[in-house]
Design a protein around this motif. Structure first.
Motif, PDB file in Angstrom:
ATOM      1  N   PRO A 177      -7.517   0.478  -7.418  1.00 14.62           N
ATOM      2  CA  PRO A 177      -8.218   1.481  -6.606  1.00 14.62           C
ATOM      3  C   PRO A 177      -7.378   2.656  -6.220  1.00 14.62           C
ATOM      4  O   PRO A 177      -7.922   3.688  -6.277  1.00 14.62           O
ATOM      5  CB  PRO A 177      -9.110   0.731  -5.818  1.00 14.62           C
ATOM      6  N   ILE A 178      -6.264   2.157  -5.622  1.00 12.05           N
ATOM      7  CA  ILE A 178      -5.301   3.124  -5.034  1.00 12.05           C
ATOM      8  C   ILE A 178      -4.804   4.094  -6.239  1.00 12.05           C
ATOM      9  O   ILE A 178      -4.799   5.293  -5.796  1.00 12.05           O
ATOM     10  CB  ILE A 178      -4.249   2.628  -4.231  1.00 12.05           C
ATOM     11  N   PHE A 179      -4.464   3.559  -7.336  1.00 13.54           N
ATOM     12  CA  PHE A 179      -4.007   4.410  -8.444  1.00 13.54           C
ATOM     13  C   PHE A 179      -5.254   5.410  -8.860  1.00 13.54           C
ATOM     14  O   PHE A 179      -5.165   6.576  -9.189  1.00 13.54           O
ATOM     15  CB  PHE A 179      -3.611   3.853  -9.591  1.00 13.54           C
ATOM     16  N   ARG A 180      -6.535   4.877  -8.884  1.00  9.96           N
ATOM     17  CA  ARG A 180      -7.565   5.616  -9.573  1.00  9.96           C
ATOM     18  C   ARG A 180      -7.885   6.642  -8.457  1.00  9.96           C
ATOM     19  O   ARG A 180      -8.339   7.769  -9.015  1.00  9.96           O
ATOM     20  CB  ARG A 180      -8.649   4.764  -9.948  1.00  9.96           C
ATOM     21  N   SER A 181      -7.878   6.525  -7.263  1.00  8.96           N
ATOM     22  CA  SER A 181      -8.383   7.365  -6.212  1.00  8.96           C
ATOM     23  C   SER A 181      -7.286   8.433  -6.149  1.00  8.96           C
ATOM     24  O   SER A 181      -7.587   9.839  -6.078  1.00  8.96           O
ATOM     25  CB  SER A 181      -8.399   6.659  -4.870  1.00  8.96           C
ATOM     26  N   LEU A 182      -5.991   8.210  -6.303  1.00 10.78           N
ATOM     27  CA  LEU A 182      -4.933   9.141  -6.249  1.00 10.78           C
ATOM     28  C   LEU A 182      -4.736  10.126  -7.718  1.00 10.78           C
ATOM     29  O   LEU A 182      -4.311  11.117  -7.804  1.00 10.78           O
ATOM     30  CB  LEU A 182      -3.668   8.586  -5.750  1.00 10.78           C
ATOM     31  N   ILE A 183      -4.940   9.340  -8.568  1.00 11.02           N
ATOM     32  CA  ILE A 183      -4.707   9.985  -9.990  1.00 11.02           C
ATOM     33  C   ILE A 183      -5.939  10.633 -10.631  1.00 11.02           C
ATOM     34  O   ILE A 183      -5.941  11.519 -11.754  1.00 11.02           O
ATOM     35  CB  ILE A 183      -3.914   8.712 -11.008  1.00 11.02           C
ATOM     36  N   GLY A 184      -7.169   9.683 -10.284  1.00 11.56           N
ATOM     37  CA  GLY A 184      -8.370  10.249 -11.244  1.00 11.56           C
ATOM     38  C   GLY A 184      -8.424   9.005 -12.222  1.00 11.56           C
ATOM     39  O   GLY A 184      -7.827   8.296 -12.739  1.00 11.56           O
ATOM     40  N   ASP A 185      -9.456   9.522 -13.044  1.00 13.63           N
ATOM     41  CA  ASP A 185      -9.755   8.806 -14.447  1.00 13.63           C
ATOM     42  C   ASP A 185      -8.828   8.622 -15.361  1.00 13.63           C
ATOM     43  O   ASP A 185      -8.794   7.763 -16.015  1.00 13.63           O
ATOM     44  CB  ASP A 185     -11.036   9.372 -15.020  1.00 13.63           C
ATOM     45  N   ALA A 186      -7.777   9.702 -15.295  1.00 12.22           N
ATOM     46  CA  ALA A 186      -6.590   9.246 -16.421  1.00 12.22           C
ATOM     47  C   ALA A 186      -5.660   8.381 -15.942  1.00 12.22           C
ATOM     48  O   ALA A 186      -4.764   7.892 -16.649  1.00 12.22           O
ATOM     49  CB  ALA A 186      -6.014  10.694 -16.270  1.00 12.22           C
ATOM     50  N   SER A 187      -5.881   7.425 -14.909  1.00 14.31           N
ATOM     51  CA  SER A 187      -5.080   6.604 -14.196  1.00 14.31           C
ATOM     52  C   SER A 187      -4.681   5.310 -15.494  1.00 14.31           C
ATOM     53  O   SER A 187      -3.634   5.049 -15.409  1.00 14.31           O
ATOM     54  CB  SER A 187      -5.528   6.114 -12.915  1.00 14.31           C
TER      55      SER A 187
ATOM     56  N   VAL B 102       0.782  -1.381   0.174  1.00 20.09           N
ATOM     57  CA  VAL B 102      -0.017   0.110  -0.103  1.00 20.09           C
ATOM     58  C   VAL B 102       0.872   1.316  -0.177  1.00 20.09           C
ATOM     59  O   VAL B 102       0.475   2.196  -0.645  1.00 20.09           O
ATOM     60  CB  VAL B 102      -0.840  -0.061   1.215  1.00 20.09           C
ATOM     61  N   GLN B 103       1.928   1.329   0.976  1.00 21.27           N
ATOM     62  CA  GLN B 103       2.809   2.442   1.003  1.00 21.27           C
ATOM     63  C   GLN B 103       3.483   2.670  -0.393  1.00 21.27           C
ATOM     64  O   GLN B 103       3.400   3.696  -0.642  1.00 21.27           O
ATOM     65  CB  GLN B 103       3.830   2.286   2.162  1.00 21.27           C
ATOM     66  N   VAL B 104       3.946   1.712  -0.964  1.00 21.21           N
ATOM     67  CA  VAL B 104       4.968   2.119  -2.059  1.00 21.21           C
ATOM     68  C   VAL B 104       3.845   2.178  -3.397  1.00 21.21           C
ATOM     69  O   VAL B 104       3.993   3.097  -4.170  1.00 21.21           O
ATOM     70  CB  VAL B 104       5.692   0.953  -2.441  1.00 21.21           C
ATOM     71  N   THR B 105       2.612   1.717  -3.318  1.00 17.82           N
ATOM     72  CA  THR B 105       1.678   1.900  -4.341  1.00 17.82           C
ATOM     73  C   THR B 105       1.265   3.528  -4.566  1.00 17.82           C
ATOM     74  O   THR B 105       1.251   4.218  -5.273  1.00 17.82           O
ATOM     75  CB  THR B 105       0.441   1.062  -4.335  1.00 17.82           C
ATOM     76  N   ARG B 106       0.931   3.728  -3.086  1.00 21.22           N
ATOM     77  CA  ARG B 106       0.598   5.248  -3.009  1.00 21.22           C
ATOM     78  C   ARG B 106       1.710   6.234  -3.441  1.00 21.22           C
ATOM     79  O   ARG B 106       1.411   7.463  -3.909  1.00 21.22           O
ATOM     80  CB  ARG B 106       0.273   5.345  -1.437  1.00 21.22           C
ATOM     81  N   ALA B 107       3.087   5.692  -3.082  1.00 22.89           N
ATOM     82  CA  ALA B 107       4.177   6.724  -3.281  1.00 22.89           C
ATOM     83  C   ALA B 107       4.204   6.696  -4.888  1.00 22.89           C
ATOM     84  O   ALA B 107       4.504   7.841  -5.412  1.00 22.89           O
ATOM     85  CB  ALA B 107       5.269   6.251  -2.815  1.00 22.89           C
ATOM     86  N   ILE B 108       4.153   5.661  -5.400  1.00 21.70           N
ATOM     87  CA  ILE B 108       4.258   5.741  -7.061  1.00 21.70           C
ATOM     88  C   ILE B 108       2.940   6.512  -7.626  1.00 21.70           C
ATOM     89  O   ILE B 108       3.426   7.383  -8.522  1.00 21.70           O
ATOM     90  CB  ILE B 108       4.144   4.092  -7.605  1.00 21.70           C
ATOM     91  N   ALA B 109       1.949   6.545  -7.191  1.00 23.31           N
ATOM     92  CA  ALA B 109       0.710   7.159  -7.761  1.00 23.31           C
ATOM     93  C   ALA B 109       0.916   8.361  -7.411  1.00 23.31           C
ATOM     94  O   ALA B 109       0.626   9.405  -8.414  1.00 23.31           O
ATOM     95  CB  ALA B 109      -0.794   6.670  -6.966  1.00 23.31           C
TER      96      ALA B 109
ATOM     97  N   THR C 190      -4.335  -6.824  -7.016  1.00 25.62           N
ATOM     98  CA  THR C 190      -4.118  -5.923  -8.139  1.00 25.62           C
ATOM     99  C   THR C 190      -5.401  -5.234  -8.403  1.00 25.62           C
ATOM    100  O   THR C 190      -5.452  -3.975  -8.453  1.00 25.62           O
ATOM    101  CB  THR C 190      -3.557  -6.410  -9.312  1.00 25.62           C
ATOM    102  N   GLU C 191      -6.370  -6.115  -8.676  1.00 26.42           N
ATOM    103  CA  GLU C 191      -7.887  -5.333  -9.154  1.00 26.42           C
ATOM    104  C   GLU C 191      -8.477  -4.747  -8.083  1.00 26.42           C
ATOM    105  O   GLU C 191      -9.169  -3.730  -8.194  1.00 26.42           O
ATOM    106  CB  GLU C 191      -8.677  -6.434 -10.038  1.00 26.42           C
ATOM    107  N   GLN C 192      -8.418  -5.260  -6.701  1.00 27.85           N
ATOM    108  CA  GLN C 192      -9.280  -4.775  -5.788  1.00 27.85           C
ATOM    109  C   GLN C 192      -8.594  -4.088  -4.692  1.00 27.85           C
ATOM    110  O   GLN C 192      -9.262  -3.130  -3.832  1.00 27.85           O
ATOM    111  CB  GLN C 192      -9.698  -6.052  -4.930  1.00 27.85           C
ATOM    112  N   MET C 193      -7.238  -3.730  -4.796  1.00 27.96           N
ATOM    113  CA  MET C 193      -6.687  -2.869  -3.952  1.00 27.96           C
ATOM    114  C   MET C 193      -5.701  -2.060  -4.590  1.00 27.96           C
ATOM    115  O   MET C 193      -5.889  -0.888  -4.536  1.00 27.96           O
ATOM    116  CB  MET C 193      -5.877  -3.568  -2.883  1.00 27.96           C
ATOM    117  N   ILE C 194      -5.045  -2.449  -5.470  1.00 24.18           N
ATOM    118  CA  ILE C 194      -3.641  -1.773  -6.071  1.00 24.18           C
ATOM    119  C   ILE C 194      -4.391  -0.815  -7.129  1.00 24.18           C
ATOM    120  O   ILE C 194      -4.257   0.513  -6.964  1.00 24.18           O
ATOM    121  CB  ILE C 194      -2.577  -2.548  -6.782  1.00 24.18           C
TER     122      ILE C 194
END
Length: 421
Positions: A137-147, A100-107, A131-135
C-alpha cells in the motif's frame, strides 16, 4: 547486476561484501555517515571475520560504494535489498518505523519512465502479511496504479549467524524466495546462481513467517536442552552423555519426524512419559516450564481441531470419524486424540459414526479396555463397518489418519485433521 543494499548493519554489510565478491556492482545506503565513510575507506562498519577483506577487495575493484542519500541512485539498479532493523517494540511486536521510512524513500525515488521494474527485496524480519498490508500500500499510494509495473516485491529471509556469516551466505541451509503470486523472481534466481542449497519459491506470507518458525524452534531446542540439563544435574546424571545419546538418533530425534503440523500426540508413551518427567523435574526442583507446557499445548490443539472440524456443520449433523486408535494399524486407544475428538463431538450433540477396522470392542483388554469405556462408554454402538460408512450421508467426515483412503465416500466433505496444509 547493480544491487542497492539499504541498511549497513551485520546483514547488510555481509550481503554487500558477498554480493560484490560475486562480480555484481553494489551500492550501500545508510543514514549513518560514519558507516558510509568506513565502508568507502575499504573497511567494514561491523566486525565479522573475513568481511574487511571482502570489502577492501570490492572497493579496490571498483564494484562497491556507499552513500547516505538515495536520490536518483536507484535509477540504474536491478535490485534493492532492504536490511534495516526491526527491533522489538514495547508490546513485543516489531518496530516497523525503519521499514516504513526506507519503503517511502524507495517509492519516492522510483521514476515513472523506468524501463525495467526494480526488484525490491526485504530481508528484515517482519510479521506475516506486512508486505501485502503495509509495504505494497505504501508503494501504491506514492507511485499510483503504475506501481505494479515499476516494482517487484520479494521477501528473502537471511539465515546468517554472526561470526560465520560469510560461510552461511555462500552455504545457506536453504534459500526462500517469496513473491506476491508465488511465481519465481528471475532476478533473485540469478542473484543466487552458483549457491548450492534447496530453493523454495513460495507466497510472500510463507516466506515472511520462515524466520519466526526457525528462530522459535532454535529457542525451543536451547530451552529443552537446558531443562534436560537441569534435571540431569539435580539427579547426578551426566548431561553430556545424555546429549550424546540423544543426538546420535537421526532417525527420530534429529529428523523431520514429529515436526509436521497435524494431529496432537497421544498413545501409551508420550503423554505418560511427559507427565512422569514433569513429576521428576518438580520433585528435584528443576523448574521445567517448557516441559510443563506440553500437555496444555496438546490439549489446546485438540480443541482447535474440534473447532476447525465442526465450524461449518449444522447442529445435530451426522459425522463420520475415520480412525479412533492413536494411529493407523493399531487398536490402541490409550490417550488417543481421536477418542477426545469423539467425546467432544458427542458432547456437542452431533450424531456420530466411527470407522476403524482394527477395533473390536470385545477384543479390548486391560488399560485399553478401561480407557475406551471410561471416555466413550457408548463405543459399541458408535462403530460402523465399511459398508455402513460408505452408504450413509454425512455432514462431515473427520479423518485422523490414512484409513480415509480405504473408503469411497462420494461427495461427503472431508476434514483431515492428521495434517495441516
Amino acid at each position: 547486476m547493480k544491487i542497492a543494499i539499504l541498511g549497513l548493519g551485520y546483514v547488510g554489510c555481509t550481503a554487500a561484501g558477498c554480493i560484490a565478491s560475486q562480480g555484481h556492482h553494489v551500492l550501500g545506503i545508510d543514514v549513518s555517515s560514519a558507516k558510509v565513510e568506513t565502508l568507502n575507506s575499504g573497511k567494514s562498519p561491523v566486525y565479522e571475520p573475513g568481511l574487511d577483506e571482502l570489502i577492501s577487495k570490492a572497493r579496490a575493484d571498483g564494484v562497491l560504494e556507499a552513500t547516505t542519500e538515495i536520490g536518483d541512485k536507484l535509477d540504474d539498479c536491478d535490485i534493492a535489498i532492504v536490511c534495516v532493523g526491526t527491533p522489538s517494540g514495547v508490546d513485543g511486536a516489531h518496530n516497523m518505523s525503519y521499514i516504513v521510512q526506507v519503503t517511502r524513500a524507495i517509492a519516492a525515488s522510483i521514476k515513472p519512465d523506468r524501463k525495467n521494474p526494480l526488484t525490491v527485496v526485504y530481508r528484515s524480519t517482519m510479521r506475516p502479511g506486512t508486505t501485502e498490508q503495509m509495504i505494497l500500500p505504501i508503494f501504491r499510494s506514492l507511485i499510483g496504479d503504475a506501481s505494479d509495473g515499476l516494482i517487484e516485491l520479494v521477501y528473502n529471509p537471511e539465515f546468517l549467524r554472526e561470526a560465520t556469516a560469510i560461510e552461511d551466505y555462500f552455504n545457506p541451509p536453504k534459500i526462500v524466495l517469496g513473491t506476491i503470486d508465488g511465481v519465481p523472481s528471475e532476478k533473485m534466481v540469478a542473484l543466487h546462481e552458483g549457491i548450492e542449497a534447496p530453493i523454495f519459491h513460495v507466497g510472500i506470507r510463507e516466506a515472511e513467517i520462515t524466520k519466526f518458525v526457525d528462530n522459535t524452534w532454535h529457542a525451543v531446542k536451547v530451552a529443552f536442552a537446558n531443562e534436560v540439563g537441569r534435571v540431569c544435574q539435580n539427579l547426578g546424571i551426566s548431561a553430556r552423555q545424555v546429549h550424546q545419546i540423544f543426538v546420535s538418533d537421526t532417525k527420530l530425534n534429529i529428523s523431520p519426524y514429529y515436526t509436521r503440523p497435524g494431529g496432537p500426540f497421544g498413545g501409551s508413551c508420550l503423554p505418560k512419559d511427559v507427565r512422569a518427567l514433569q513429576h521428576i523435574a518438580a520433585d528435584t526442583g528443576s523448574q521445567t516450564h517448557l516441559f510443563d507446557s506440553l500437555l496444555r499445548s496438546n490439549d489446546a490443539h485438540k480443541h482447535h481441531q474440534f473447532l476447525q472440524a465442526t465450524k461449518n456443520l449444522e447442529p445435530g449433523a451426522r459425522v463420520l470419524l475415520v480412525g479412533l486408535a492413536f494411529k493407523a494399524d493399531t487398536d490402541d486407544l490409550r490417550e488417543s486424540p481421536a477418542v477426545d475428538m469423539a467425546r467432544k463431538l458427542l458432547d456437542a450433540g452431533f450424531a456420530l459414526d466411527i470407522y476403524d477396522p482394527q477395533l473390536k470392542p470385545e477384543s479390548l483388554v486391560g488399560q485399553n479396555l478401561g480407557y475406551a469405556y471410561a471416555i466413550l462408554p457408548s463405543i459399541d454402538g458408535l462403530l460402523v463397518d465399511k459398508a455402513t460408512a460408505e452408504s450413509r450421508e454425512y455432514g462431515a467426515v473427520i479423518a485422523t489418519n490414512r484409513l480415509i483412503k480405504d473408503l469411497a465416500l462420494g461427495d461427503c466433505p472431508i476434514v483431515d485433521v492428521s495434517a495441516i496444509a
